[in-house]
Structure formats: structure tokens, C-alpha cells
Design a protein around this motif. Structure first.
Motif, PDB file in Angstrom:
ATOM      1  N   LEU A 180       0.813  -1.211   0.000  1.00 41.97           N
ATOM      2  CA  LEU A 180       0.000   0.000   0.000  1.00 41.97           C
ATOM      3  C   LEU A 180       0.848   1.264   0.000  1.00 41.97           C
ATOM      4  O   LEU A 180       0.636   2.163  -0.818  1.00 41.97           O
ATOM      5  CB  LEU A 180      -0.944  -0.012   1.203  1.00 41.97           C
TER       6      LEU A 180
ATOM      7  N   ALA B 111       2.567   1.641  -3.286  1.00 42.08           N
ATOM      8  CA  ALA B 111       1.625   2.024  -4.338  1.00 42.08           C
ATOM      9  C   ALA B 111       1.225   3.485  -4.212  1.00 42.08           C
ATOM     10  O   ALA B 111       1.085   4.202  -5.208  1.00 42.08           O
ATOM     11  CB  ALA B 111       0.389   1.126  -4.274  1.00 42.08           C
TER      12      ALA B 111
ATOM     13  N   ASN C  99      -7.069   8.513  -5.857  1.00 41.84           N
ATOM     14  CA  ASN C  99      -6.388   7.259  -6.192  1.00 41.84           C
ATOM     15  C   ASN C  99      -5.915   6.547  -4.926  1.00 41.84           C
ATOM     16  O   ASN C  99      -6.036   5.323  -4.797  1.00 41.84           O
ATOM     17  CB  ASN C  99      -5.193   7.533  -7.109  1.00 41.84           C
ATOM     18  N   SER C 100      -5.376   7.319  -4.006  1.00 46.26           N
ATOM     19  CA  SER C 100      -4.907   6.728  -2.753  1.00 46.26           C
ATOM     20  C   SER C 100      -6.067   6.155  -1.951  1.00 46.26           C
ATOM     21  O   SER C 100      -5.926   5.119  -1.298  1.00 46.26           O
ATOM     22  CB  SER C 100      -4.176   7.785  -1.925  1.00 46.26           C
TER      23      SER C 100
ATOM     24  N   LEU D  57      -6.879   2.820  -3.545  1.00 44.61           N
ATOM     25  CA  LEU D  57      -5.875   1.829  -3.158  1.00 44.61           C
ATOM     26  C   LEU D  57      -6.077   1.390  -1.709  1.00 44.61           C
ATOM     27  O   LEU D  57      -5.984   0.195  -1.384  1.00 44.61           O
ATOM     28  CB  LEU D  57      -4.474   2.427  -3.325  1.00 44.61           C
ATOM     29  N   SER D  58      -6.369   2.347  -0.851  1.00 41.22           N
ATOM     30  CA  SER D  58      -6.537   2.035   0.564  1.00 41.22           C
ATOM     31  C   SER D  58      -7.730   1.121   0.795  1.00 41.22           C
ATOM     32  O   SER D  58      -7.670   0.195   1.612  1.00 41.22           O
ATOM     33  CB  SER D  58      -6.708   3.331   1.360  1.00 41.22           C
TER      34      SER D  58
ATOM     35  N   TYR E 200      -6.609  -2.474  -0.306  1.00 44.55           N
ATOM     36  CA  TYR E 200      -5.608  -3.100   0.554  1.00 44.55           C
ATOM     37  C   TYR E 200      -6.134  -3.339   1.961  1.00 44.55           C
ATOM     38  O   TYR E 200      -5.885  -4.398   2.560  1.00 44.55           O
ATOM     39  CB  TYR E 200      -4.347  -2.240   0.604  1.00 44.55           C
TER      40      TYR E 200
ATOM     41  N   LEU F  92      -5.112  -6.931  -6.282  1.00 50.50           N
ATOM     42  CA  LEU F  92      -4.480  -5.733  -5.710  1.00 50.50           C
ATOM     43  C   LEU F  92      -3.289  -5.238  -6.534  1.00 50.50           C
ATOM     44  O   LEU F  92      -3.235  -4.069  -6.920  1.00 50.50           O
ATOM     45  CB  LEU F  92      -4.022  -6.008  -4.280  1.00 50.50           C
TER      46      LEU F  92
ATOM     47  N   ALA G 102      -3.452  -1.956  -8.743  1.00 55.06           N
ATOM     48  CA  ALA G 102      -2.761  -0.794  -8.161  1.00 55.06           C
ATOM     49  C   ALA G 102      -2.029   0.004  -9.226  1.00 55.06           C
ATOM     50  O   ALA G 102      -1.997   1.247  -9.189  1.00 55.06           O
ATOM     51  CB  ALA G 102      -1.790  -1.251  -7.076  1.00 55.06           C
TER      52      ALA G 102
ATOM     53  N   ILE H  41      -4.661   1.934 -11.163  1.00 52.04           N
ATOM     54  CA  ILE H  41      -5.167   3.075 -10.387  1.00 52.04           C
ATOM     55  C   ILE H  41      -4.164   4.218 -10.387  1.00 52.04           C
ATOM     56  O   ILE H  41      -4.529   5.391 -10.544  1.00 52.04           O
ATOM     57  CB  ILE H  41      -5.488   2.642  -8.942  1.00 52.04           C
TER      58      ILE H  41
END
Length: 915
Positions: free
Chosen positions: A363, A366, A698-699, A702-703, A706, A742, A746, A749
Motif C-alpha cells: 500500500l 503504491a 487514487n490513494s 488503493l486504501s 488493501y 491488488l 494498483a 489506479i
């Protein structure tokens, strides 16, 4: 425009006399500028003042009541006669220090400079910048990778002892997953970092070096020991050395903490890491590189501000909790294996699977890649990012402090008019001499000199006091034949109170402020003022007004800030009424009031903080007040961006959460900034804030992926262990589902732009998805495991296959939902369609592995037929529906679980005490 022209713009700016601000823009030569000026005789005295609503560039400077002033200039004066006869260049005269003997200003030869550079005597900072090797090392040598590496080695050892090839396969695949994750992320970060380094090189600190009598601009690391350097206002001292000619005001606050400027004259020593706040001088570079004071003391004074961003703080906290929880679970699994008499190899395998599945190892990497890509995007929007953490920080900015100059105005200045006091028009030749002596020092000085320098009487400077933001004035001693006179040029509020006839210019000053014009006062002193003693016994000569060209795009930029809920605070050294008039001209709607620096000084800390909160325009603000305003805003729970361009902005830049500098700003301002606005475009900041929101979105995506994976893995491992079932998947199986759901998403993303809504309420938004999704998926997979292994009495290999299949498919559905559909609009279906196709492609890859014998055996999967799908499909539907129901009705579910009382059941009277 040549490089030398660009660098000269960092010099002392006469606009700062009235505004307390640094140089404005790279200068553009215009007819009548210092490069070649056609003489047109004395300034026009017949025109009337241009109205405020006319375009500034069309203003005709008016020198009032100057009839006969030309007679005061002796016809025999060679300088004037030559200018009138030949229309030659008005030569700039550098103001020397009083009674300073001539110094040798030829500098080193190019050959000697090259030889000293080859001998290692260059101004090179041996503390290396972050290289590609550093990025690889930082992404590879982590605590998590060290733990996994240890487990991989232990799996190999156990596999060799037990002659179990499956242990080798688990170890190899875990290693491949970790290596691939690190390699892909590192490659992306290196590529982005290389692009950013190339962009940052465009704004790298430079120095003016004199070699063989010619001045040129070089990178600061190209300075060698013994070089002669020319230091101007706003420049940073790049090497230790002594002044050989000239006089300057030096700010050493970044080294010593002392805020007062220090005057340096011939023979005085200057230390690297300090910077020039006024005047100019030549000094020798005696100690360079690691021998220089700032290098030996600390690098912090020369480095940009770096603060942990809110996201970094949050994720360190989350990661710490998850690592502790994973460690506790790992110990419990080892104890459980020992109690159940499982082999050491099985215990190590289960521990490796636990760590690789629960800890969101990819994470942070990424997210680093996402912000590096965002920094590159920001550069395309017109901003150079020197610290990728600033990209994230832009998302939280709710207040931006900015100056009038360079943001509201376009850094293009035009002389508006000259208002004389009674019987002072005969001093026009002295004003002309003053502007001729300073015309090369700034764009504002050139704006004055275009019309006024032609009237010079040829007087030359024999002493000077350079401008200081704290003093707000500068002075020259001018000598012509046997006549010696001293003059001051400064802000009206600073100069007029010391003038016996200052009231003569008060009305003109008020009129200028009401029209949004700058104004400076030209006054005569009995002698050259003491820079430390202040002004006394002055005679006002004239009020000079200068107009700004307004930026046409600033209105739309402020409208965009309002959409982003960013409040502007205009902090200017200018008269508050002048700034207010400009704001009215642009039809800007600022919610707060207007206050001056003098009024702020009279307030205690509490009242100061309240005034900063309630006002939007701050006039006559000094450098220390700027920093205090920024600090007060941060203490008031605001996230503050500061936009600056000069040496007097450095303290405020360092106090802000996000430091932003103009490209034409001083080396010092650019050096501490996390973001540099190219072409001085404030619009780039506004565009950057929108880009940063997309990157934070985007974060957020991703969060969600994950953390959902970490939560469901934890829940399912605890549930199966509680039910007395074997570990639900092997490391290689958990690694495969992580890569498909993931790892590959990632990358997708990181290089796409999420909807802006994805960045809203970051923590709440992430947990609101992750908790319901992980609970539903954990319940579904635990049910599959229990049904297959417990009730149907199928093999553990069958159970692990079906668990992995359920996790993989549901994980892809969650990915498509998060990336493709959250924040999507029906009228723009392209993103949902692309993400859905991407999800189907990954699903096809998963099915290929599952139905290809070689891959199936590699991951220890079992064949999947209709019977197996009959178990998996209902579990998939249950997980998807469960996530929707929990996410939407979680409040009602909690109320039902705890049996919240109905209206008629709510306790009344004394029974309320029981609640």
C-alpha cells in the motif's frame, strides 16, 4: 532575453520600498529600457492624469508643475548634453559603499576555475541527493521484507529437511510476489523521480560569478574556491567569504535564529546559508563545499520544509496497529500449531501466509507511486514539484496566503505620475540621477527610469543604504561637482511622518491608494541616514505612483478556489486601501475584512489570532508578521499554503504546511519551496489543487482495496482457527489472489485519474467500504471452508481451492466497484466500461491459471467442476449482497443488535439516571 537578464531580476526591487516585496518577473526589455533608451527630452508635463479605469499600460506619466525644471539642469553638463545629442544608452551606475576604495573585480580566469574544480575545490555538497539506488534500497530493505525474507529462508530449510517440495514452492512464490511488487513500484517511482529531477534542474539555485572581468550565471555547485561572486537582493550566500566591494543587508536567521538583518560592508565575512535582503556586493568564495559554514553546521537551513502529511501519519498509525495485531495472531497460530502437534513446516507456512495476506505491504509503495505520478501531472499543469509529499498536502489546504504582486497583478509595472511638493520641481534632475543610478536593480526601477532617468543631472552615488523589508526605505548620497545631497526613497507610511512638509502629499497618497496605485515618496535628508538609527529631519520632494497590470485569469482562479473551498488571504506590504481597490477592480468577493500591520502589532496573541481569522486583506505587512500570520492560521487548525517569491517570504514559507514559490522568485524562496509555479502562474496552483485531489482519490481507492484485504484475511484466519479448521490458504494461493485483485489493479489506479469525490472524507470513506466488505467476504469464505471441510468432509486442498476462488472473484468485483463505479456519472460511462473490461481480463487470467494443469499444480489448486461452482457462486452472491446491506444499513443493524429503545420505551423521570 538572455540568462543574465533573468538573473538580474532577483535584485533589489523598488516596488518593495512601498510594498515590502521581492522582485517581480523576469524582465522584458522595452523601448526606453536600460538596454538602449532613445532620448526624448524631459518628461511630458502637458498631459493630465490618466483615470484609474484606463488600461495601466496606456498610462502617460505626468510630472506636474515642472515648467522651468529643465533650466535647473546645466546645459554644459556633459552627461545630459550627450544624451540629448546622441540618444545613447543611459548607463546604470552601481551604488558603491561610501568611501570604499576600488577593488579588483576581474575574478578568476576560466582556466584557473576549471583547474580548481578538477582539484575538488568546487562548491559541491557531498551529502548526496536521493538517487535511483536510494529508491531501490528504501523500497527493498524494509522491515516487512526482512521478516518475509526470514520466513522464505525457513521454508526452504524446512522443505529440505522434510523433503517437501511444496514448501519450496511456497517460499519461491512468496519471494516472487514480494520481488514483483517491489520491482513494479520501484520502476514507476524511479521513472517519475527522473522526470521530476529534470524539471527541478530548471529551477536549481544559481550564482553570479565574475571570471575574467565578465559576469555570468552558473549553478551554485560550479562555484570554486577563490571565485568572485556578485550577490544581489534575494540571493542566497552559497559559500563563505568576505565582501570586497559594495554593501548589503544579510539575514542570518536560518543559521542563528536572529531575525534582524545585519549590514555587511567591505572586509566583513558572510556565511553560506544566509541570504541578501537588500543592496548588492561582490565577495570572494573562500570556503566552499563541505568547508562552508552551513554545510558544517546543518543542511536544514538550506533545505526545503518537509513535514509529515496527514495521510502519512494516518497510515503509520494503521500499519502499526495491523503489525501488532498480526504479530499477536502469528504467535497464537504458532501456539495453536504446537498444541495440535502440527509440524514446524506447517506452522511456518501458516505464519508466512498470515503476514503476506494481512499486512498491506504494497500500500505505501503504491501510494508513493501514485503521488510521484501526480507530481509529474502537476508539472504538466505548470508547477515543478520538489517534494512529492507536497502533492498530497495540497489536498488539505483550506487557506492560501498570497501576495498581491505576481498573483493578482502580472508583474508588469508602468510609471503613472509624479506629484511634487511646493517649490520642489527643480529637484527633477536629482530624481533623474537617483533613478539612473538604480535603473538596473529591478523591473520597478526600470519603470521609473524609462521616463525619469533622462532628466538626470549626471550626479553619481558616493554612498548608499540598501533597501530592507524591515526599514521599508533605501537611500543614496549623490555627488555632482562640489554639490553633495542625500535622498531617501520609501513607503509613504515610513517616510512621510519624518517629513516636515509631508502633509502636502497626503491627499495625493490617498487618491493613489483609492485607485489601486502603488506609491513611493522621494525625500531629501540632511545627510545619508544611519541604517540602524532610522529617519529624521526629511523634506518631502515628490510622491511617485506606479500602476500594476492585472492578471486577466485571476478572477477565474479565485472562483475555482471557492469551488475547492480554499479561502484566500492576501498578505501584502502595500497600502491596505491599494490592495482593496485592486480587489474591487477584479470583482473578487472576499468574506473577511481589511487590517494593517500596524493594527496587528497592537494586538495580543489571542486578539491577533482572531484578527487573522476574521480578515482577508492584510496591508503593510513585514516579513516577521507574514510568518506570524501563517503560524496563527496553523494554530487555528487550518492547513495553510503560502505563495511567495522573495527573501522576505522565506520565514512565512517555512512556517506554512505547503510552501509554494514563483519561478521568477529568489533562489532562497525557491530553495525552501515544495512546489514552484512556472511562469509565475497562480492558475497552476489552482489546477494543482484539483490534480492533487484526484491523486488523493487514487490513494483512497488503493486504501480501500488493501485494507479490505487485510481485514478479511484477519477475520477469516481468526474464524477458521476458532472453528478448529486448517489454515484457509497457502502462501502461494494468497499471493496469487493478492496480485490479481491488488497488485495489477494498483498500477492501473496509479496511472489513471479518479473522480474528485473519491478524495472526500478520506478515513471515513475508506473504513465505510473496508469494514462491510471484509466482514461479508470473511463470512462467505469461512462458510465455504466450513461447508467443504466440515460438512462435506472434502480434502483441505479442495477447501483451499474454493476459498481462494471465492476471494479472487469477490475481490475483482470489489475492485470494479471501487475504481469504476464510485463517483462515476451516467453521462460519462467510459470509466465504468473500461474498468469492467479490465476486471473481466483479470478474471480470465485467474480462470486460465485455474484450468491450466501446469499452473494449477504450481499453486496447489484442485480441479473445479459444477459441484464446486455450486458452492462458490452462492458464496460470491452472499459476499456481494452482504457488503451492500451492511454498508447501507449498518446503523439499523447496530440498532437491531443492541435493541435500541423505541420512542415509548425511552426512560423517563428518575429512570434516566440508569442510562
Amino acid at each position: 532575453m538572455d540568462d543574465q537578464d533573468n538573473q538580474n531580476d532577483q535584485e533589489f526591487d523598488l516596488a518593495a520600498l512601498e510594498e515590502g516585496q521581492p522582485p517581480l518577473r523576469p524582465r522584458e526589455r522595452a523601448p526606453g529600457s536600460a538596454e538602449r533608451t532613445e532620448s526624448t527630452g524631459p518628461p511630458d508635463t502637458s498631459g493630465a492624469r490618466t483615470h484609474a479605469d484606463e488600461a495601466p499600460q496606456e498610462r502617460t506619466p505626468v510630472v506636474r508643475d515642472t515648467e522651468g525644471a529643465a533650466d535647473a539642469v546645466e546645459p554644459a553638463e556633459a552627461g545630459v548634453a550627450e544624451r540629448e545629442a546622441t540618444a545613447s544608452v543611459v548607463e546604470p551606475v552601481r551604488p558603491p559603499v561610501r568611501a570604499t576604495p576600488a577593488a579588483d573585480l576581474t575574478g578568476l580566469t576560466s582556466a584557473v576555475a576549471a583547474q580548481r574544480g578538477a582539484e575538488g575545490l568546487a562548491n559541491v555538497d557531498s551529502s548526496r541527493p536521493r538517487t535511483n539506488g536510494d529508491i531501490i534500497r528504501e523500497n527493498t530493505l524494509t522491515f516487512f521484507n526482512g521478516v518475509l525474507g526470514t520466513l522464505i529462508v525457513m521454508l526452504f530449510i524446512v522443505g529440505a529437511v522434510e523433503q517437501d517440495f511444496g514448501k519450496f514452492q511456497d517460499g519461491i512464490f512468496v519471494g516472487i510476489v514480494v520481488a514483483a511488487n517491489v520491482a513494479i513500484g520501484t520502476f514507476q517511482e524511479i521513472r517519475a523521480a527522473r522526470t521530476l529531477r529534470e524539471l527541478v534542474a530548471l529551477t536549481a539555485p544559481r550564482a553570479r560569478v565574475v571570471r575574467e572581468g565578465r559576469e555570468s550565471e552558473v549553478l551554485s555547485q560550479e562555484v570554486v574556491q577563490g571565485d568572485l561572486l556578485h550577490l544581489m537582493r534575494g540571493d542566497q550566500v552559497v559559500a563563505d567569504g568576505r565582501v570586497v566591494a559594495g554593501a548589503v543587508e544579510i539575514d542570518e536567521s536560518l543559521l542563528t535564529g536572529e531575525s534582524a538583518s545585519i549590514r555587511k560592508e567591505t572586509g566583513d565575512e558572510m556565511l553560506s546559508g544566509s541570504f541578501c535582503t537588500g543592496g548588492h556586493c561582490h565577495y570572494n568564495a573562500e570556503r566552499v563545499g563541505m568547508q562552508a559554514y552551513a554545510q558544517r553546521l546543518t543542511g536544514d537551513a538550506r533545505e526545503r520544509v518537509r513535514r509529515d502529511t496527514p495521510l502519512q501519519i494516518r497510515f503509520r498509525r494503521i500499519l502499526r496497529v495491523m503489525l501488532i495485531a498480526t504479530g499477536v495472531l502469528g504467535v497464537l497460530l504458532l501456539i495453536s500449531s504446537a498444541v495440535a502437534d502440527d509440524s514446524l513446516g506447517d506452522a511456518i507456512t501458516d505464519t508466512a501466509a498470515t503476514i503476506t495476506t494481512i499486512v498491506p505491504e504494497g500500500l505505501l509503495l503504491a501510494m508513493t507511486v501514485a503521488f510521484a505520478v501526480g507530481a509529474v501531472r502537476l508539472s504538466r499543469a505548470g508547477a515543478v514539484v520538489q517534494d512529492i509529499g507536497a502533492v498530497e498536502a495540497l489536498n488539505y489546504v483550506d487557506v492560501v496566503c498570497l501576495d498581491k504582486t505576481g498573483t493578482i497583478t502580472a508583474n508588469q509595472l508602468v510609471l503613472d505620475g509624479v506629484h511634487w511638493t511646493r517649490e520642489a520641481e527643480q529637484d527633477l534632475p536629482w530624481l533623474g540621477a537617483f533613478t539612473a543610478a538604480t535603473q538596473e536593480e529591478s523591473p520597478t526601477a526600470r519603470a521609473l527610469a524609462v521616463k525619469l532617468a533622462e532628466s538626470t543631472n549626471g550626479a553619481h552615488p558616493t554612498g548608499n543604504v540598501p533597501f530592507s523589508s524591515d526599514r521599508r526605505w533605501s537611500a543614496l548620497e549623490l555627488t555632482r561637482s562640489a554639490t553633495r545631497r542625500s535622498f531617501v526613497l520609501g513607503a509613504p507610511e515610513t517616510v512621510l511622518p519624518h517629513c516636515g512638509n509631508g502633509e502636502e502629499l497626503s491627499a495625493a497618497q490617498d487618491e493613489a491608494a483609492a485607485q489601486g496605485l502603488r506609491s513611493v515618496v522621494f525625500a531629501e535628508a540632511e545627510a545619508l541616514p544611519d541604517p540602524d538609527g532610522g529617519l529624521t529631519h526629511l523634506r518631502a520632494v515628490a510622491l511617485i505612483t506606479v500602476s500594476d497590470v492585472l492578471r486577466p485569469e485571476i478572477t477565474s482562479a479565485f472562483e475555482k478556489m471557492a469551488e475547492l473551498e480554499i479561502e484566500p488571504k492576501i498578505i501584502s506590504g502595500d497600502n491596505p486601501q491599494t490592495v482593496t481597490a485592486l480587489v474591487r477592480q477584479l470583482n473578487l468577493d472576499l468574506r473577511g475584512g481589511v487590517i494593517s500591520g500596524r493594527e496587528l502589532d497592537a494586538l495580543d496573541d489571542e486578539a491577533f489570532a482572531q484578527a487573522v481569522e476574521e480578515n482577508s486583506i492584510f496591508g503593510r505587512i513585514g516579513p516577521q508578521q507574514k510568518a506570524r500570520i501563517v503560524t496563527a492560521l496553523r494554530d487555528g487548525r487550518h492547513f495553510v499554503a503560502m505563495v511567495g517569491d522573495g527573501a522576505n517570504d522565506v520565514r512565512a514559507l517555512r512556517a506554512a504546511d505547503v510552501a509554494i514559490a514563483m519561478e521568477s522568485g529568489t533562489n532562497t524562496a525557491r530553495g525552501v519551496a515544495g512546489i514552484i509555479l512556472r511562469r509565475d502562474s497562480f492558475q497552476a496552483f489552482v489546477r494543482g489543487a484539483a490534480i492533487a485531489q484526484s491523486v488523493l482519490g487514487n490513494s483512497s481507492q488503493l486504501s480501500k482495496l488493501y485494507i479490505t484485504k487485510s481485514f478479511y484475511a484477519y477475520f477469516i484466519i481468526v474464524a477458521t482457527n476458532f472453528l478448529g479448521l486448517e489454515f484457509p490458504f497457502l502462501p502461494r494461493q494468497g499471493g496469487l489472489t493478492a496480485v490479481i485483485t491488488l497488485g495489477i489493479p494498483a498500477i492501473f489506479i496509479a496511472v489513471t485519474r479518479s473522480p474528485l469525490s473519491a478524495s472526500e472524507n478520506f478515513t471515513t470513506n475508506v473504513l465505510r467500504f473496508a469494514l462491510p466488505a471484509s466482514l461479508a467476504l470473511a463470512a462467505a469464505t469461512a462458510s465455504v471452508h466450513l461447508l467443504t471441510r466440515g460438512f462435506l468432509d472434502r480434502s483441505i486442498d479442495d477447501a483451499r481451492t474454493l476459498v481462494s476462488l471465492t476471494i479472487g472473484i469477490v475481490g475483482l468485483v470489489f475492485m470494479v466497484e471501487i475504481v469504476g463505479f464510485e463517483g462515476a456519472k451516467l453521462r460519462k460511462p467510459l470509466r465504468p466500461i473500461i474498468v469492467t473490461l479490465f476486471g473481466l481480463l483479470l478474471l480470465g487470467m485467474f480462470m486460465l491459471i485455474l484450468y491450466t494443469e501446469w499452473f494449477r499444480e504450481l499453486f496447489d489448486f484442485q480441479p473445479v467442476d459444477g459441484d464446486e461452482w455450486a458452492i462458490v457462486i452462492p458464496a460470491i452472491i452472499f459476499a456481494i449482497a452482504g457488503q451492500y446491506v451492511i454498508k447501507r444499513y449498518w446503523r439499523e443493524i447496530i440498532d437491531w443488535v443492541i435493541k435500541s429503545p423505541k420512542e415509548e420505551e425511552i426512560s423517563r423521570g428518575r429512570a434516566r439516571e440508569d442510562g
